[in-house]
Scaffold this active site. Structure first.
Site, PDB file in Angstrom:
ATOM      1  N   GLY A 176       2.569   2.049  10.708  1.00  0.00           N
ATOM      2  CA  GLY A 176       3.502   3.162  10.528  1.00  0.00           C
ATOM      3  C   GLY A 176       4.215   3.580  11.804  1.00  0.00           C
ATOM      4  N   SER A 179       3.543  -2.393  10.316  1.00  0.00           N
ATOM      5  CA  SER A 179       4.998  -2.414  10.431  1.00  0.00           C
ATOM      6  C   SER A 179       5.617  -3.768  10.084  1.00  0.00           C
ATOM      7  CB  SER A 179       5.422  -1.960  11.838  1.00  0.00           C
ATOM      8  OG  SER A 179       5.005  -0.614  12.059  1.00  0.00           O
ATOM      9  N   GLU A 220      -5.302  -5.171  10.698  1.00  0.00           N
ATOM     10  CA  GLU A 220      -4.253  -4.170  10.885  1.00  0.00           C
ATOM     11  C   GLU A 220      -4.490  -3.422  12.191  1.00  0.00           C
ATOM     12  OE1 GLU A 220      -2.323  -2.933   6.972  1.00  0.00           O
ATOM     13  OE2 GLU A 220      -4.128  -1.723   7.175  1.00  0.00           O
ATOM     14  N   GLU A 264      -6.670   4.481   8.012  1.00  0.00           N
ATOM     15  CA  GLU A 264      -6.454   5.919   7.774  1.00  0.00           C
ATOM     16  C   GLU A 264      -7.707   6.546   7.183  1.00  0.00           C
ATOM     17  OE1 GLU A 264      -2.843   5.363   5.560  1.00  0.00           O
ATOM     18  OE2 GLU A 264      -1.838   4.795   7.422  1.00  0.00           O
ATOM     19  N   HIS A 290      -9.388   1.102   4.911  1.00  0.00           N
ATOM     20  CA  HIS A 290      -8.103   1.239   5.615  1.00  0.00           C
ATOM     21  C   HIS A 290      -8.304   2.141   6.831  1.00  0.00           C
ATOM     22  CE1 HIS A 290      -3.965   2.346   6.490  1.00  0.00           C
ATOM     23  NE2 HIS A 290      -3.608   1.266   5.821  1.00  0.00           N
ATOM     24  N   ASN A 310       0.866  -1.177   0.000  1.00  0.00           N
ATOM     25  CA  ASN A 310       0.000   0.000   0.000  1.00  0.00           C
ATOM     26  C   ASN A 310       0.906   1.232   0.000  1.00  0.00           C
ATOM     27  OD1 ASN A 310      -1.833   2.032   0.495  1.00  0.00           O
ATOM     28  ND2 ASN A 310      -2.290   1.398   2.614  1.00  0.00           N
ATOM     29  N   TRP A 311       0.984   1.861  -1.158  1.00  0.00           N
ATOM     30  CA  TRP A 311       1.902   3.008  -1.283  1.00  0.00           C
ATOM     31  C   TRP A 311       1.329   4.266  -0.629  1.00  0.00           C
ATOM     32  CZ3 TRP A 311       3.935   2.806  -7.094  1.00  0.00           C
ATOM     33  CH2 TRP A 311       4.604   1.591  -7.298  1.00  0.00           C
ATOM     34  N   LYS A 312       0.055   4.207  -0.255  1.00  0.00           N
ATOM     35  CA  LYS A 312      -0.635   5.362   0.349  1.00  0.00           C
ATOM     36  C   LYS A 312      -0.445   6.600  -0.548  1.00  0.00           C
ATOM     37  CE  LYS A 312       0.239   3.343   4.824  1.00  0.00           C
ATOM     38  NZ  LYS A 312       0.234   3.507   6.270  1.00  0.00           N
TER      39      LYS A 312
END
Ligand code: PEP
Length: 251
Positions: free
Chosen positions: A174, A214, A168, A98, A96, A10-12
């Site tokens: 992160g 992570s 997650e 976020e 996700h 996931n490159w976000k």
């Protein structure tokens, strides 16, 4: 039951056109067809076509990070499942943490997106996970169950086995703090039991559950070695070819 491991990057909201193309090329060059490990990269939507062109003919699939659950129309700024398919996507990440935390995405919205993804022939990766506060107050299972039931609301049994779940824990995303293999396995086993209640045991055994939070080259093998961990959703480490490939090779 053998489930094919799935490692997704996931490159976000990272990379630019040239750097993303280079990253995708590096991954595509390093990854060959592997019957036991499937690899996906999820770049920002604006770069999907370009990264898709780089990945064409390789063993790496393209995924998006979100979709809007409507057909074409007046939805300024949004992108739907048909557009993602047209851009070469096979996967889409939904819910996700976020997006849940920053954009206020709800389980009800995620379930609508899930239906749109399946109707559009995309494989959804549905994310769930507790915050540190939830964990410390003993609410991990309640939170994960609420998210899972809410996000998968309306999903019929016949399509469930094709859906990927990503567990997650928010406190591990992160942050450099990873759930221990035991902590992760405990929640994964709980999720599989729930999926068995929501669908059938057979379906639950077929469904893949990724761990995310992570994941790095030095912890991937142990995490991926757990019986109910069927892959990884990788953020930071998916932005470096060597790290991402090392995680893939641990699968
Ligand atoms: C993620 O973005 O889903 C994630 C797990 O990020 P990281 O690997 O950086 O913790």
């Amino acid at each position: 039951m053998s489930r094919r491991t799935i490692i997704a990057g996931n490159w976000k909201m990272n990379t630019r056109a040239a750097g993303g193309a280079q990253l995708a090329q590096g991954i595509a060059d390093a990854v060959g067809e592997n019957p036991t490990v499937e690899v996906v990269v999820c770049p920002p939507s604006v770069y999907l076509s370009r990264v898709g062109d780089v990945l064409a003919g390789s063993a790496v699939s393209l995924g998006a990070q979100n979709l809007y659950p409507a057909a074409d129309g007046a939805y300024t700024g949004e992108v739907n499942a048909a557009m993602l398919c047209d851009s070469g996507c096979r996967y889409v990440i939904l819910g996700h943490s976020e997006r849940r935390a920053i954009l206020g995405e709800t389980d009800a919205q995620i379930s609508e997106k899930l239906a749109a993804a399946l109707a559009g022939n995309l494989v959804p990766i549905v994310c769930v996970g507790e915050t540190l506060q939830d964990r410390e107050s003993g609410k991990t299972e309640t939170v994960v169950e609420t998210q899972l039931r809410g996000s998968l609301e309306g999903l019929d049994e016949a399509r469930a086995s094709g859906v990927v779940i990503a567990y997650e824990p928010v406190w591990a995303i992160g942050t450099g703090k990873t759930a221990s293999p035991e902590q992760a396995e405990e929640v994964h086993a709980f999720i599989r039991k729930l999926l068995g209640e929501m669908f059938t045991n057979d379906v639950a055994q077929q469904m893949r559950i990724q761990y995310g939070g992570s994941v790095k080259p030095d912890n991937a093998k142990e995490l991926l070695g757990q019986p109910n961990i069927d892959g990884a959703l990788v953020g930071g480490a998916s932005l470096k070819v060597d790290d991402f490939v090392a995680i893939i090779n641990a699968g």
